[in-house]
Design a protein around this motif. Structure first.
Motif, PDB file in Angstrom:
ATOM      1  N   VAL A  28       0.844  -1.196   0.000  1.00  0.00           N
ATOM      2  CA  VAL A  28       0.000   0.000   0.000  1.00  0.00           C
ATOM      3  C   VAL A  28       0.875   1.239   0.000  1.00  0.00           C
ATOM      4  N   PHE A  29       1.946   1.210   0.789  1.00  0.00           N
ATOM      5  CA  PHE A  29       2.850   2.355   0.822  1.00  0.00           C
ATOM      6  C   PHE A  29       3.430   2.606  -0.558  1.00  0.00           C
ATOM      7  N   LEU A  30       3.852   1.549  -1.247  1.00  0.00           N
ATOM      8  CA  LEU A  30       4.421   1.709  -2.579  1.00  0.00           C
ATOM      9  C   LEU A  30       3.392   2.215  -3.572  1.00  0.00           C
ATOM     10  N   VAL A  31       2.152   1.765  -3.432  1.00  0.00           N
ATOM     11  CA  VAL A  31       1.087   2.212  -4.330  1.00  0.00           C
ATOM     12  C   VAL A  31       0.818   3.702  -4.125  1.00  0.00           C
ATOM     13  N   LEU A  32       0.868   4.164  -2.888  1.00  0.00           N
ATOM     14  CA  LEU A  32       0.612   5.576  -2.600  1.00  0.00           C
ATOM     15  C   LEU A  32       1.832   6.453  -2.860  1.00  0.00           C
ATOM     16  N   ASP A  33       3.010   5.856  -2.841  1.00  0.00           N
ATOM     17  CA  ASP A  33       4.240   6.625  -2.993  1.00  0.00           C
ATOM     18  C   ASP A  33       4.360   7.242  -4.386  1.00  0.00           C
ATOM     19  N   LEU A  34       4.049   6.484  -5.421  1.00  0.00           N
ATOM     20  CA  LEU A  34       4.175   6.994  -6.783  1.00  0.00           C
ATOM     21  C   LEU A  34       3.234   8.170  -7.051  1.00  0.00           C
ATOM     22  N   TRP A  65       1.931  10.168  -4.931  1.00  0.00           N
ATOM     23  CA  TRP A  65       2.335  11.291  -4.089  1.00  0.00           C
ATOM     24  C   TRP A  65       3.504  12.036  -4.719  1.00  0.00           C
ATOM     25  N   ASN A  66       4.477  11.301  -5.241  1.00  0.00           N
ATOM     26  CA  ASN A  66       5.623  11.955  -5.877  1.00  0.00           C
ATOM     27  C   ASN A  66       5.198  12.726  -7.119  1.00  0.00           C
ATOM     28  N   VAL A  67       4.256  12.177  -7.882  1.00  0.00           N
ATOM     29  CA  VAL A  67       3.747  12.893  -9.054  1.00  0.00           C
ATOM     30  C   VAL A  67       3.040  14.164  -8.603  1.00  0.00           C
ATOM     31  N   PHE A  68       2.195  14.068  -7.582  1.00  0.00           N
ATOM     32  CA  PHE A  68       1.494  15.253  -7.078  1.00  0.00           C
ATOM     33  C   PHE A  68       2.478  16.296  -6.565  1.00  0.00           C
ATOM     34  N   ARG A  69       3.468  15.836  -5.822  1.00  0.00           N
ATOM     35  CA  ARG A  69       4.451  16.759  -5.242  1.00  0.00           C
ATOM     36  C   ARG A  69       5.200  17.524  -6.328  1.00  0.00           C
ATOM     37  N   GLN A  70       5.509  16.853  -7.418  1.00  0.00           N
ATOM     38  CA  GLN A  70       6.262  17.492  -8.492  1.00  0.00           C
ATOM     39  C   GLN A  70       5.401  18.353  -9.410  1.00  0.00           C
ATOM     40  N   ILE A 106      -4.128  18.399  -9.096  1.00  0.00           N
ATOM     41  CA  ILE A 106      -5.172  18.108  -8.111  1.00  0.00           C
ATOM     42  C   ILE A 106      -5.809  16.752  -8.357  1.00  0.00           C
ATOM     43  N   GLU A 107      -5.889  16.315  -9.606  1.00  0.00           N
ATOM     44  CA  GLU A 107      -6.465  15.002  -9.900  1.00  0.00           C
ATOM     45  C   GLU A 107      -5.605  13.885  -9.307  1.00  0.00           C
ATOM     46  N   THR A 108      -4.312  14.085  -9.286  1.00  0.00           N
ATOM     47  CA  THR A 108      -3.423  13.098  -8.671  1.00  0.00           C
ATOM     48  C   THR A 108      -3.661  13.057  -7.167  1.00  0.00           C
ATOM     49  N   TYR A 109      -3.862  14.220  -6.557  1.00  0.00           N
ATOM     50  CA  TYR A 109      -4.149  14.268  -5.122  1.00  0.00           C
ATOM     51  C   TYR A 109      -5.460  13.550  -4.816  1.00  0.00           C
ATOM     52  N   LEU A 110      -6.464  13.773  -5.644  1.00  0.00           N
ATOM     53  CA  LEU A 110      -7.751  13.109  -5.435  1.00  0.00           C
ATOM     54  C   LEU A 110      -7.612  11.591  -5.599  1.00  0.00           C
ATOM     55  N   LEU A 111      -6.759  11.149  -6.515  1.00  0.00           N
ATOM     56  CA  LEU A 111      -6.489   9.723  -6.660  1.00  0.00           C
ATOM     57  C   LEU A 111      -5.882   9.164  -5.384  1.00  0.00           C
TER      58      LEU A 111
END
Length: 59
Positions: A8-14, A16-21, A25-30
């Protein structure tokens, strides 16, 4: 942490990194949808759904 917790951490990590960069907002909602799905799979209550209800009829 269990193996499923690591997954789950790995699934959320990718996302999050896309959103951070990108700040997309769609990535955050995902990310939020994935977190809710994880909580429901663990049998935890949906905190966001509880916070969305309001007694104010003007909202």
């Amino acid at each position: 942490m269990t193996d499923s917790g690591k997954a789950v951490f790995l699934v959320l990590d990718l996302p999050w990194n896309v959103f951070r960069q990108t700040g997309n907002i769609e990535t955050y909602l995902l990310i939020k949808e994935l977190e809710i799905s994880e909580q429901q799979a663990d049998g935890q209550p949906n905190v966001l759904a509880e916070n969305e209800t309001s007694d104010d009829p003007n909202i």
